[in-house]
Design a protein around this motif. Structure first.
Motif, PDB file in Angstrom:
ATOM      1  N   ARG A 199      -0.907 -14.171  -3.843  1.00 23.42           N
ATOM      2  CA  ARG A 199       0.390 -14.085  -4.526  1.00 23.42           C
ATOM      3  C   ARG A 199       0.419 -12.903  -5.500  1.00 23.42           C
ATOM      4  NH1 ARG A 199       0.440 -18.933  -6.565  1.00 23.42           N
ATOM      5  NH2 ARG A 199       1.571 -19.894  -4.818  1.00 23.42           N
ATOM      6  N   SER A 200      -0.689 -12.713  -6.231  1.00 26.73           N
ATOM      7  CA  SER A 200      -0.750 -11.595  -7.186  1.00 26.73           C
ATOM      8  C   SER A 200      -0.669 -10.253  -6.464  1.00 26.73           C
ATOM      9  CB  SER A 200      -2.045 -11.669  -7.999  1.00 26.73           C
ATOM     10  OG  SER A 200      -2.077 -12.844  -8.765  1.00 26.73           O
ATOM     11  N   ARG A 201      -1.377 -10.170  -5.348  1.00 20.89           N
ATOM     12  CA  ARG A 201      -1.337  -8.908  -4.589  1.00 20.89           C
ATOM     13  C   ARG A 201       0.056  -8.653  -4.023  1.00 20.89           C
ATOM     14  NH1 ARG A 201      -5.595  -7.131   0.188  1.00 20.89           N
ATOM     15  NH2 ARG A 201      -4.642  -5.095   0.681  1.00 20.89           N
ATOM     16  N   ASP A 242       2.838  -9.710  -5.305  1.00 20.07           N
ATOM     17  CA  ASP A 242       3.711  -9.350  -6.436  1.00 20.07           C
ATOM     18  C   ASP A 242       3.559  -7.875  -6.782  1.00 20.07           C
ATOM     19  OD1 ASP A 242       4.675 -11.921  -6.584  1.00 20.07           O
ATOM     20  OD2 ASP A 242       3.372 -12.552  -8.238  1.00 20.07           O
ATOM     21  N   ARG A 243       2.318  -7.398  -6.753  1.00 24.58           N
ATOM     22  CA  ARG A 243       2.099  -5.982  -7.067  1.00 24.58           C
ATOM     23  C   ARG A 243       2.749  -5.080  -6.005  1.00 24.58           C
ATOM     24  NH1 ARG A 243      -3.164  -7.817  -8.230  1.00 24.58           N
ATOM     25  NH2 ARG A 243      -3.916  -6.961  -6.248  1.00 24.58           N
ATOM     26  N   ASP A 244       2.542  -5.478  -4.724  1.00 20.08           N
ATOM     27  CA  ASP A 244       3.131  -4.664  -3.645  1.00 20.08           C
ATOM     28  C   ASP A 244       4.660  -4.700  -3.714  1.00 20.08           C
ATOM     29  OD1 ASP A 244       0.621  -4.043  -2.784  1.00 20.08           O
ATOM     30  OD2 ASP A 244       0.643  -5.392  -1.035  1.00 20.08           O
ATOM     31  N   ARG A 245       5.184  -5.855  -4.025  1.00 18.77           N
ATOM     32  CA  ARG A 245       6.649  -5.988  -4.096  1.00 18.77           C
ATOM     33  C   ARG A 245       7.192  -5.160  -5.260  1.00 18.77           C
ATOM     34  NH1 ARG A 245       6.522 -10.891  -4.335  1.00 18.77           N
ATOM     35  NH2 ARG A 245       6.471 -11.297  -2.081  1.00 18.77           N
ATOM     36  N   ALA A 246       6.437  -5.151  -6.358  1.00 24.12           N
ATOM     37  CA  ALA A 246       6.875  -4.369  -7.515  1.00 24.12           C
ATOM     38  C   ALA A 246       6.882  -2.875  -7.169  1.00 24.12           C
ATOM     39  CB  ALA A 246       5.958  -4.634  -8.706  1.00 24.12           C
ATOM     40  N   ARG A 247       5.869  -2.431  -6.429  1.00 24.46           N
ATOM     41  CA  ARG A 247       5.823  -1.027  -6.014  1.00 24.46           C
ATOM     42  C   ARG A 247       6.992  -0.709  -5.092  1.00 24.46           C
ATOM     43  NH1 ARG A 247       0.854   0.742  -3.021  1.00 24.46           N
ATOM     44  NH2 ARG A 247       1.937   2.751  -3.197  1.00 24.46           N
ATOM     45  N   SER A 299      10.221  -0.611  -7.003  1.00 25.60           N
ATOM     46  CA  SER A 299      10.310   0.435  -8.036  1.00 25.60           C
ATOM     47  C   SER A 299      10.910   1.742  -7.506  1.00 25.60           C
ATOM     48  CB  SER A 299       8.914   0.714  -8.611  1.00 25.60           C
ATOM     49  OG  SER A 299       8.098   1.349  -7.622  1.00 25.60           O
TER      50      SER A 299
END
Length: 247
Positions: free
Chosen positions: A76-78, A80-85, A88
């Protein structure tokens, strides 16, 4: 061996006390509560084994569940990071963008698989906890039954032991008053004849083996002096003549 008739009759009193003690000992050994206690104890041992096994399974699943939760959190954390990138707008390279979207899809699938596994484990734990509750309930019930049986056993043991103590006191007073050779013979016969060393002759029948004396044996007993210690020709127990012997 000689012993006056009154002494021989007292030997029957000694036999009666020994028979009473033997019966009390047999009663003590064969109380129904003893079988109940043994059965309940065996059942509790089996339940204890089942309870330990179920609790071990729950603990094993809990550890596996925690690993799954940790892995889900990492996925989930990974994601979230990919989705944020992705959101952005910083990824402009189409190839990189495509790879990022593919990774998000892969992570979503992976998360779904992990969550399904976690759900299955939760359901397994629920089933095991239900099973455990049933086992613990059975354990409490059977423990109560065993305790009740133990209380009944102890109550009856107290009654039996009190009666046996009374009989032993009577025996300790009677046995020394009898001639020692007669008591020694009696004890030897009793030890090899099912606990009966002396028996009355009643209506021409030995009360030890419950056989009627033959004519010849009966005449021999009748002809023997009153102080003669005679024995049954069939069972070899000391045969005590009484007013009801039928001689």
């Amino acid at each position: 061996m000689k012993a006056d008739p009154a002494t021989q009759l007292r030997l029957l009193d000694l036999q009666a006390l020994d028979t009473a003690l033997d019966r009390l000992a047999a009663r003590r050994r064969s109380l129904p509560e003893l079988a109940t206690i043994a059965e309940r104890s065996a059942a509790l041992e089996s339940l204890d084994t089942d309870i330990v096994r179920v609790r071990t399974e729950i603990a094993d699943i809990a550890r596996a569940q925690q690993k799954l939760e940790n892995e889900i959190e990492l996925v989930r954390s990974r994601a979230d990071r990919d989705r944020a990138r992705l959101e952005s707008g910083q990824v402009g390279n189409p190839r990189e963008l495509e790879n990022l979207q593919a990774e998000l899809a892969s992570l979503a699938r992976r998360q779904g698989v992990l969550e399904d596994d976690a759900l299955e484990r939760m359901e397994a734990v629920d089933a095991l906890e239900t099973r455990l509750a049933g086992l613990v309930g059975d354990q409490e019930k059977i423990t109560g039954e065993r305790q009740a049986a133990e209380e009944r056993r102890d109550e009856q043991f107290g009654e039996i032991d009190a009666e046996a103590a009374k009989r032993r006191t009577e025996r300790e007073s009677l046995a020394p008053a009898l001639p020692e050779p007669l008591v020694v013979l009696y004890e030897r016969i009793r030890g090899s004849s099912g606990g009966v060393g002396a028996a009355a002759l009643v209506r021409r029948r030995c009360q030890g083996c419950h056989l009627e004396l033959s004519g010849g044996d009966l005449r021999a007993v009748a002809a023997a002096p009153a102080d003669e210690v005679v024995r049954c020709e069939e069972c070899r127990r000391i045969l005590v003549r009484t007013a009801e012997s039928g001689l």
